[in-house]
Structure formats: structure tokens, C-alpha cells
Design an enzyme around this catalytic site. Structure first.
Site, PDB file in Angstrom:
ATOM      1  N   HIS A   1      39.928  34.870  36.060  1.00 46.67           N
ATOM      2  CA  HIS A   1      41.179  34.523  35.377  1.00 46.67           C
ATOM      3  C   HIS A   1      42.360  34.561  36.357  1.00 46.67           C
ATOM      4  O   HIS A   1      43.112  33.588  36.491  1.00 46.67           O
ATOM      5  CB  HIS A   1      41.408  35.504  34.223  1.00 46.67           C
ATOM      6  N   GLU A   2      42.499  35.678  37.057  1.00 48.61           N
ATOM      7  CA  GLU A   2      43.638  35.808  37.980  1.00 48.61           C
ATOM      8  C   GLU A   2      43.508  34.836  39.150  1.00 48.61           C
ATOM      9  O   GLU A   2      44.517  34.316  39.644  1.00 48.61           O
ATOM     10  CB  GLU A   2      43.788  37.254  38.469  1.00 48.61           C
TER      11      GLU A   2
ATOM     12  N   HIS B   1      45.149  31.670  38.192  1.00 50.53           N
ATOM     13  CA  HIS B   1      46.600  31.709  38.416  1.00 50.53           C
ATOM     14  C   HIS B   1      46.880  31.600  39.919  1.00 50.53           C
ATOM     15  O   HIS B   1      47.795  30.895  40.344  1.00 50.53           O
ATOM     16  CB  HIS B   1      47.190  33.041  37.929  1.00 50.53           C
TER      17      HIS B   1
ATOM     18  N   GLU C   1      48.771  29.487  32.211  1.00 53.98           N
ATOM     19  CA  GLU C   1      47.643  30.062  31.484  1.00 53.98           C
ATOM     20  C   GLU C   1      46.526  29.031  31.313  1.00 53.98           C
ATOM     21  O   GLU C   1      45.354  29.396  31.242  1.00 53.98           O
ATOM     22  CB  GLU C   1      48.151  30.573  30.129  1.00 53.98           C
TER      23      GLU C   1
HETATM   24 ZN    ZN Z   1      46.849  34.926  32.560  1.00 55.40          ZN
END
Ligand code: ZN
Length: 502
Positions: A266-267, A270, A296
Site C-alpha cells: 500500500h505505502e 503512494h 489513495e
Molecule cells: Zn493510503
């Protein structure tokens, strides 16, 4: 002075603002990773000083004059030229920043620090009374903030606009209503069936192995370790000090295989966004992602659409089994079902991709009701339990896992804090569908551990422009239309009807 010289002058001033902001980010990153707790008071002061200096430099009337003088130059250029975009995006941020008095910024920041501190004690103690007075004040400050932007249709609009520029309460409401109508029957159909077996994900998994495996995964997805780092923190996050130094964090639970791995993917989503921005934008307001929702969309796309897909695990599962031989007895299919287990659960951050949005909608609706004055802070805990029971059919045993669970309202404002998560899920599916039109082989490539075509497509279309385009402009450029829930619903139906009967 010629327009070119004025633009150079503007860029020099903006680079100083950016340096101050990035220095503040270094201090913030250190605070959440390595700083001893004794450093907290001094660190808070140091960060506030930098925030004040940065704000003063940015709202300097000279920047306003330069922006005014540059208007004819901007109008002589194509809308999507780098120069016109820099002037346009800077002006938008400047106008917004100058509307909020520095005295208010200081008051808000001091209050947030105190409120956050109280929350860190109130949540473990399950003591809503300890924070309710802080939350009352946060609500007052949130209304005050909105009132610096008169002329809104809904009081939440200016606050939503900070995170997702161009969105309003009414737009988000109608997207959410449409999504809810389609999502609830899917969630009901799945949760009425026996849950997937996932006990084997809760065995002992040594931290070293988890970190090593997850790091290998994100490297292969395209996270650049020469321009980034990975560390541990209690709550995973991404920050950047320049596009060539992007920091991500994860947390590790030795009795839960999914936490570290999926947080890291997830990170990294980003992080790859931040690393992929056009290098020419360094030091300007164009250098970061364009909105909470689009940011997101990138983390959720990599985490769920890629990282929880069967093709991805056809490649990575043998590697994972080598790292953790106790998974040798678990077939791929069982593992795939386990990481896609759908259930009615209490905590948003642990929720699966089907029920996750219901957690977001509940918070979004409460933000509107609180701002509208239809719900009082003192009534929030009871309202939370009642609504949760209606939406999920279960009741949190206490406020710790009810309205105290998320940090957002206790460290920031009330309004605009949550819609980005669900907008991200929707946009991630829309963008992925567009990438598939250009590269239909992406799912097959994943089975061979190849992610170049997907990464390159995302880089060219989403990462590279930074915040040159607003989210609605970006969606229009990529999809030829506005935000649409159909690709997301199609994605969920296709994926989950293969795992469950729908
Ligand atoms: Zn996030």
C-alpha cells in the site's frame, strides 16, 4: 522584468517554501520512526516554527504580485504547459492560504497537538469523556475554517476541497449513494456464506523474513530503493523530502502475515507515485500527488487489485513458501481465499475491500451531521454504535473500537478526512480498466512477476503530471469522462463471484 524573469523569481521563492516544508517532513518522519519519546516537546516546537516560517514565506504579498503580473503570460500559454500549470496551481494554493489568518493556523496546530496527545491516552483507556471537550473544540475550529471560504453550498465543501479539490459534499454524497446501493447486496451475499479459513495466516512469522519478503515484492513492483527507504512505525505512512527521497514505513506483527506485507505494498503505491513525478517539478507546488483520492487510488490499486490477485500470487507464493516453509502445506487456492476473506468487522483499517467502503461512508455521514449541527459530540458514541449495527449487523463492545478508533478527527479537522479512501477505490478500478485497454496482457504478465507495463502506464498517465491537473481533470483526460463506479463494481463482482457464489 520580463515574464521569464518573474517566473524564475517565483520559482526561487517557491523552492524556499518547499525546502522548509520538506525539512518539516524530515522532523515528522523522525518523530514517527526513531525519535525517543523525550524529544516530543522540542520536536513539536521545531515543527511549528518551520510551519510558521513556511506559511509566512508563502503568503508574502510579493508572491501575490508576481502571480498577478504573470497572468497575461499564463494566458498566452497552452493550459497544460508546465509554466501555465505552475502559475495556475500556485495561485490556487496562494489564494487559499491567504484566506486563513496565521493566528488561526497557530491556534489550530496547538489544539491538534493537545487533542492528539489526549487521544493516545483515551483510546487505550476506552474513555471518550477524556477527549469529548477536545472534539467539541475541533468541531468549532472546523466550522471556523470553513467560514474563511464563504459562499459554499454545504459547510463541509471547503474542507472536502482541501483534500479532494473540485469535490463537494453533494458530489461525494451522490457517488456514495450509488455505490452503497450496489455494494450492500454484494457484501450481504458474501457474508451470509461460511467465511474463508485464514487461521494459517495467524501462525508465527519471523519479522526478518516478513520484511525481507515484502521488500523484495515492492522492489519488483517498481519502488526505487535508490530514491527511497523503508522503516518501521506504529502506523504505516508515506512521506517525501524530495522526489528522490521518498520514505515509506510498515509495521510487523509476528502472528499475522498480512499486516506488514499489504501495508508495505500500500505505502509503496503512494511512494511510487511520489517518485514518478516529472523531475522538472521539484521544489514547486506541482511536485506531489494531485488529491487524496488519486493518491489513495494508487496505494489501493497496488495493494488490492494487484497484491490480492491470483496472478500475482501464482508468481510470489512459491517464494513466500520458501521464506516460511510452514505454508508448504497450504495450497495456493486456500491462501488466495484467505487473503481475500470478506467479513463484517469493527476496524476500518483491517477491513476487506468489499466492506471497507461502508466504514468510510459511515464516517463521511457523521462528519456532515456534526458540521450541520444535527449531531452533538456528546451523542457521537451512541450514534456510532447504532449506525454500525444497522450497517454491519454487529456492535462494537466499546468506544475504543467504535468512534475512538481512527486518529483523523483527533489530530486534524472534522470534514473531508475520509472520502478520499473510497474515491481511491473507485478511481483505482477506473484507471486499471483503462490500463488494461492499452495493455490487455497485464494480468498474464503478473503471473511471470512482470509489472513494467502497468507501472509505466501509471507513471506516464498519473505519476508524471504530479498535481498539474486536478483530480476531475485527470480522470477526464484518462477516461474521457467523470468518476464512475461501474468499473469498480465490475471488478468486485468478477473477483468475488469466483471465490463466493454471488
Ligand atoms: Zn493510503
Amino acid at each position: 522584468m520580463t515574464a521569464e524573469k518573474k517566473l524564475t523569481e517565483l520559482k526561487l521563492r517557491l523552492a524556499e517554501v518547499s525546502d522548509l516544508n520538506n525539512a518539516q517532513a524530515v522532523l515528522g518522519w523522525d518523530q514517527s520512526t526513531f525519535m525517543p519519546s523525550g524529544g516530543a516537546a522540542a520536536r513539536g516546537r521545531q515543527m511549528a516554527t518551520l510551519a510558521k516560517l513556511s506559511q509566512e514565506k508563502f503568503i508574502d504579498p510579493e508572491i501575490g504580485r508576481l502571480l498577478d503580473d504573470l497572468r497575461p503570460f499564463e494566458e498566452s500559454l497552452p493550459f497544460d504547459s508546465d509554466e501555465a500549470s505552475l502559475i495556475r496551481v500556485t495561485r490556487r494554493a496562494y489564494v487559499r492560504a491567504t484566506k486563513v489568518p496565521p493566528e488561526f493556523v497557530a491556534r489550530m496546530s496547538a489544539h491538534s497537538a493537545e487533542s492528539y496527545q489526549a487521544w493516545t491516552e483515551a483510546r487505550p483507556a476506552n474513555d471518550f469523556a477524556k477527549v469529548s471537550a477536545y472534539l467539541e473544540k475541533t468541531l468549532d475550529l472546523s466550522r471556523e475554517m470553513a467560514d474563511y471560504f464563504p459562499g459554499y453550498e454545504h459547510i463541509a465543501d471547503p474542507l472536502i476541497d482541501f483534500a479532494d479539490y473540485g469535490m463537494r459534499a453533494s458530489t461525494v454524497r451522490s457517488v456514495f449513494a450509488e455505490l452503497r446501493e450496489q455494494l450492500v447486496p454484494i457484501a450481504q451475499a458474501i457474508t451470509s456464506q461460511p467465511p474463508a479459513e485464514d487461521a494459517f495466516l495467524k501462525q508465527a512469522f519471523a519479522e526478518d523474513g516478513q520484511i525481507a519478503f515484502s521488500s523484495e515484492v515492492i522492489k519488483r513492483l517498481g519502488f526505487d530503493y535508490n530514491r527511497g527507504r523503508q522503516d518501521k512505525s506504529p502506523h504505516p505512512f508515506t512521506t517525501s523530502f524530495s522526489m528522490n527521497d521518498v520514505r515509506i514505513t510498515t509495521r510487523v506483527q509476528e502472528n499475522d502475515l498480512g499486516d506488514c506485507l499489504f501495508s508495505m505494498i500500500h505505502e509503496a503505491g503512494h511512494g511510487m507515485y511520489e517518485q514518478g513525478v516529472n523531475p522538472a517539478y521539484e521544489g514547486t507546488p506541482l511536485a506531489n500527488g494531485t488529491s487524496a483520492g488519486v493518491h489513495e487510488s494508487q496505494s489501493r490499486l497496488w495493494e488490492n487489485v494487484v497484491g490480492r490477485s491470483r496472478g500475482f500470487w501464482e508468481f510470489f507464493y512459491p517464494e513466500l513458501q520458501k521464506t516460511f516453509p510452514h505454508l508448504m502445506a497450504v495450497p495456493l487456492d486456500a491462501f488466495y481465499r484467505a487473503i481475500n476473506k470478506v467479513q463484517r468487522s469493527l476496524i476500518r483499517t483491517d477491513a476487506d475491500e468489499v466492506t471497507y467502503n461502508l466504514h468510510v461512508m459511515l464516517r463521511f455521514d457523521f462528519e456532515l451531521q456534526l458540521l450541520e449541527g444535527k449531531l452533538a459530540i456528546k451523542d457521537l458514541p451512541a450514534a456510532w454504535h447504532a449506525r454500525f449495527e444497522t450497517d454491519f449487523g454487529i456492535r462494537a463492545p466499546d468506544d475504543r473500537d467504535g468512534c475512538l478508533q481512527d486518529v483523523h478527527w483527533f489530530a486534524g479537522i472534522i470534514g473531508g478526512m475520509f472520502q478520499g479512501y473510497t474515491l481511491g477505490n473507485i478511481l483505482g478500478a477506473q484507471f486499471y480498466a483503462e490500463a488494461l485497454k492499452v495493455h490487455p496482457g497485464i494480468p498474464e504478465e503478473m503471473k511471470q512477476g512482470k509489472f513494467d507495463n502497468l507501472h509505466t502506464w501509471l507513471k506516464e498517465n498519473i505519476y508524471f503530471p504530479g498535481s498539474k491537473y486536478t483530480a476531475p481533470e485527470l480522470v477526464e483526460r484518462i477516461t474521457g469522462g467523470g468518476i464512475q463506479i461501474a468499473p469498480y463494481i465490475h471488478y468486485l463482482r468478477t473477483k468475488y463471484s469466483e471465490i463466493y457464489s454471488l
